[in-house]
Design a protein around this motif. Structure first.
Motif, mmCIF file in Angstrom:
data_model
loop_
_atom_site.group_PDB
_atom_site.id
_atom_site.type_symbol
_atom_site.label_atom_id
_atom_site.label_comp_id
_atom_site.label_asym_id
_atom_site.label_seq_id
_atom_site.Cartn_x
_atom_site.Cartn_y
_atom_site.Cartn_z
ATOM 1 N N VAL A 18 0.878 -1.161 0.000
ATOM 2 C CA VAL A 18 0.000 0.000 0.000
ATOM 3 C C VAL A 18 0.918 1.215 0.000
ATOM 4 C CG1 VAL A 18 -1.677 1.328 1.344
ATOM 5 C CG2 VAL A 18 -1.843 -1.164 1.251
ATOM 6 N N GLY A 19 0.659 2.176 -0.884
ATOM 7 C CA GLY A 19 1.481 3.376 -0.965
ATOM 8 C C GLY A 19 0.872 4.522 -0.189
ATOM 9 N N ILE A 20 1.727 5.232 0.539
ATOM 10 C CA ILE A 20 1.303 6.397 1.314
ATOM 11 C C ILE A 20 2.274 7.531 1.010
ATOM 12 C CG2 ILE A 20 0.941 7.364 3.612
ATOM 13 C CD1 ILE A 20 0.357 4.535 4.609
ATOM 14 N N VAL A 21 1.750 8.674 0.595
ATOM 15 C CA VAL A 21 2.575 9.848 0.307
ATOM 16 C C VAL A 21 2.656 10.704 1.567
ATOM 17 C CG1 VAL A 21 2.824 11.922 -1.120
ATOM 18 C CG2 VAL A 21 1.935 9.792 -2.129
ATOM 19 N N VAL A 22 3.876 11.094 1.931
ATOM 20 C CA VAL A 22 4.110 11.887 3.144
ATOM 21 C C VAL A 22 5.003 13.083 2.809
ATOM 22 C CG1 VAL A 22 3.827 9.901 4.685
ATOM 23 C CG2 VAL A 22 6.112 10.498 3.853
ATOM 24 N N GLU A 23 5.006 14.061 3.703
ATOM 25 C CA GLU A 23 5.921 15.203 3.563
ATOM 26 C C GLU A 23 7.245 14.929 4.260
ATOM 27 O OE1 GLU A 23 3.360 19.234 3.217
ATOM 28 O OE2 GLU A 23 3.321 18.298 5.198
ATOM 29 N N ASP A 24 7.207 14.304 5.431
ATOM 30 C CA ASP A 24 8.404 14.043 6.227
ATOM 31 C C ASP A 24 8.653 12.537 6.268
ATOM 32 O OD1 ASP A 24 10.364 13.689 8.205
ATOM 33 O OD2 ASP A 24 9.597 15.335 9.436
ATOM 34 N N LEU A 25 9.488 12.068 5.364
ATOM 35 C CA LEU A 25 9.739 10.632 5.250
ATOM 36 C C LEU A 25 10.386 10.078 6.517
ATOM 37 C CD1 LEU A 25 9.442 8.235 3.312
ATOM 38 C CD2 LEU A 25 11.708 8.793 2.408
ATOM 39 N N GLY A 26 11.314 10.809 7.105
ATOM 40 C CA GLY A 26 11.987 10.340 8.322
ATOM 41 C C GLY A 26 11.023 10.141 9.478
ATOM 42 N N ALA A 27 10.117 11.100 9.678
ATOM 43 C CA ALA A 27 9.143 10.988 10.769
ATOM 44 C C ALA A 27 8.193 9.818 10.523
ATOM 45 C CB ALA A 27 8.351 12.286 10.916
ATOM 46 N N ALA A 28 7.781 9.620 9.274
ATOM 47 C CA ALA A 28 6.885 8.503 8.960
ATOM 48 C C ALA A 28 7.590 7.170 9.198
ATOM 49 C CB ALA A 28 6.392 8.606 7.519
ATOM 50 N N THR A 54 3.551 6.065 -13.574
ATOM 51 C CA THR A 54 2.614 6.851 -12.769
ATOM 52 C C THR A 54 1.806 7.858 -13.576
ATOM 53 O OG1 THR A 54 4.273 8.548 -12.326
ATOM 54 C CG2 THR A 54 4.133 6.705 -10.751
ATOM 55 N N GLY A 55 2.248 8.160 -14.785
ATOM 56 C CA GLY A 55 1.585 9.170 -15.586
ATOM 57 C C GLY A 55 1.954 10.584 -15.179
ATOM 58 N N LEU A 56 2.970 10.743 -14.324
ATOM 59 C CA LEU A 56 3.368 12.063 -13.845
ATOM 60 C C LEU A 56 4.506 12.682 -14.647
ATOM 61 C CD1 LEU A 56 3.209 11.528 -9.973
ATOM 62 C CD2 LEU A 56 1.552 12.691 -11.445
ATOM 63 N N GLY A 57 4.998 11.994 -15.654
ATOM 64 C CA GLY A 57 6.098 12.533 -16.436
ATOM 65 C C GLY A 57 7.392 12.534 -15.642
ATOM 66 N N ASP A 58 8.091 13.667 -15.664
ATOM 67 C CA ASP A 58 9.382 13.781 -14.980
ATOM 68 C C ASP A 58 9.147 13.805 -13.470
ATOM 69 O OD1 ASP A 58 12.101 14.230 -14.498
ATOM 70 O OD2 ASP A 58 11.844 16.396 -14.593
ATOM 71 N N GLN A 59 9.489 12.716 -12.803
ATOM 72 C CA GLN A 59 9.262 12.671 -11.365
ATOM 73 C C GLN A 59 10.537 12.286 -10.636
ATOM 74 O OE1 GLN A 59 6.196 9.638 -10.948
ATOM 75 N NE2 GLN A 59 7.702 8.196 -10.170
ATOM 76 N N HIS A 60 10.612 12.712 -9.391
ATOM 77 C CA HIS A 60 11.732 12.406 -8.496
ATOM 78 C C HIS A 60 11.112 12.146 -7.124
ATOM 79 C CE1 HIS A 60 15.852 13.828 -6.724
ATOM 80 N NE2 HIS A 60 15.559 12.585 -6.397
ATOM 81 N N VAL A 61 11.226 10.921 -6.632
ATOM 82 C CA VAL A 61 10.539 10.497 -5.414
ATOM 83 C C VAL A 61 11.501 9.734 -4.517
ATOM 84 C CG1 VAL A 61 8.571 9.200 -4.503
ATOM 85 C CG2 VAL A 61 8.432 10.203 -6.773
ATOM 86 N N GLU A 62 11.482 10.051 -3.224
ATOM 87 C CA GLU A 62 12.193 9.245 -2.227
ATOM 88 C C GLU A 62 11.196 8.240 -1.677
ATOM 89 O OE1 GLU A 62 15.227 11.112 0.692
ATOM 90 O OE2 GLU A 62 13.619 12.585 0.367
ATOM 91 N N ILE A 63 11.580 6.978 -1.592
ATOM 92 C CA ILE A 63 10.672 5.980 -1.037
ATOM 93 C C ILE A 63 11.358 5.202 0.079
ATOM 94 C CG2 ILE A 63 9.420 5.718 -3.211
ATOM 95 C CD1 ILE A 63 10.782 2.882 -3.369
ATOM 96 N N ALA A 64 10.535 4.662 0.953
ATOM 97 C CA ALA A 64 10.982 3.735 1.991
ATOM 98 C C ALA A 64 9.991 2.579 2.006
ATOM 99 C CB ALA A 64 11.029 4.413 3.358
ATOM 100 N N PRO A 83 6.997 15.793 -9.297
ATOM 101 C CA PRO A 83 6.320 17.088 -9.210
ATOM 102 C C PRO A 83 5.779 17.321 -7.801
ATOM 103 C CG PRO A 83 4.860 15.500 -10.242
ATOM 104 C CD PRO A 83 6.185 14.800 -10.014
ATOM 105 N N ALA A 84 5.354 18.540 -7.576
ATOM 106 C CA ALA A 84 4.808 18.899 -6.266
ATOM 107 C C ALA A 84 3.510 18.135 -6.000
ATOM 108 C CB ALA A 84 4.530 20.407 -6.223
ATOM 109 N N VAL A 85 3.224 17.900 -4.736
ATOM 110 C CA VAL A 85 1.972 17.268 -4.320
ATOM 111 C C VAL A 85 0.818 18.171 -4.733
ATOM 112 C CG1 VAL A 85 0.643 16.528 -2.308
ATOM 113 C CG2 VAL A 85 3.090 16.060 -2.413
ATOM 114 N N VAL A 86 -0.276 17.574 -5.229
ATOM 115 C CA VAL A 86 -1.382 18.390 -5.751
ATOM 116 C C VAL A 86 -2.654 18.331 -4.903
ATOM 117 C CG1 VAL A 86 -0.584 18.278 -8.133
ATOM 118 C CG2 VAL A 86 -2.184 16.554 -7.284
#
Length: 154
Positions: A18-28, A54-64, A83-86
Motif C-alpha cells: 500500500v502506498g502512502i505519500v508523506v511530507e516528512d519521510l523520516g518521521a513517517a 505513474t503518468g506524472l512525467g518527470d518525477q523524483h521520489v524518495e521511497i521507503a 512534481p509537487a503534491v497536488v
C-alpha cells in the motif's frame, strides 16, 4: 493451485504493498518502526520509466519500503520531490470516498497506543470492544494519516 485464486485465465498472487505519500519521510519511518514494521530499504526513484508508470512525467521520489513482522504486508512510503503534491486527503473523515486507512493487528492495543502517542499519534474516537472478538480503534498518525489498530481477544 497453492496460494493463488484463478478467475478465467488470470491469477492473483498477492497484494504487494500500500502506498502512502508523506511530507516528512523520516518521521513517517520512525512512526512505523515504533509500530513494529521493519525498514526493508530506502531508494530514490526518478527517470523517464518511472513517470511512464505513474503518468506524472518527470518525477523524483524518495521511497521507503516498510514490512510487517510476518513478512506478508508492506507499506511504501513516498516523498515527492518532483512534481509537487497536488492534493491533501490526510484529514478526510472516515466516511470520505477513496482509500480509508491501513489496519494493523497488535498484541496489546493499550501498550501500542502509549508508545505511538509519544510519536504524536492521537486517538480519533474511543477504543471499543467488538463482540468480545477484537478491541479496535482509529488513530491519526504522522501528518494526520488515519491508521486502524486491532487487538484479537480470542
Amino acid at each position: 493451485m497453492g496460494d493463488t485464486w484463478e478467475i478465467g485465465n488470470m491469477a492473483l498472487k498477492r497484494m504487494d504493498n500500500v502506498g502512502i505519500v508523506v511530507e516528512d519521510l523520516g518521521a513517517a519511518i520512525n512512526f512505523f518502526l515504533e509500530l513494529g514494521l521493519k525498514l526493508e530499504g530506502r531508494a530514490t526513484i526518478e527517470g523517464e520509466w518511472a513517470g511512464r508508470v505513474t503518468g506524472l512525467g518527470d518525477q523524483h521520489v524518495e521511497i521507503a519500503m516498510m514490512r510487517t513482522p510476518d513478512g506478508h504486508s508492506r507499506l511504501e512510503l513516498s516523498r515527492f520531490i518532483r512534481p509537487a503534491v497536488v492534493a491533501d486527503h490526510r484529514n478526510a473523515p472516515v466516511n470520505a470516498l477513496g482509500y480509508l486507512r491501513v489496519m494493523f493487528t497488535v498484541d496489546d492495543i493499550d501498550e501500542t497506543l502509549e508508545r505511538l502517542r509519544k510519536q504524536g499519534a492521537q486517538l480519533v474516537g474511543d477504543v471499543v470492544d467488538y463482540n468480545g472478538i477484537y478491541r479496535l480503534c482509529y488513530i491519526r498518525g504522522p501528518e494526520g494519516l488515519l491508521i486502524g489498530l486491532a487487538q484479537e481477544l480470542s
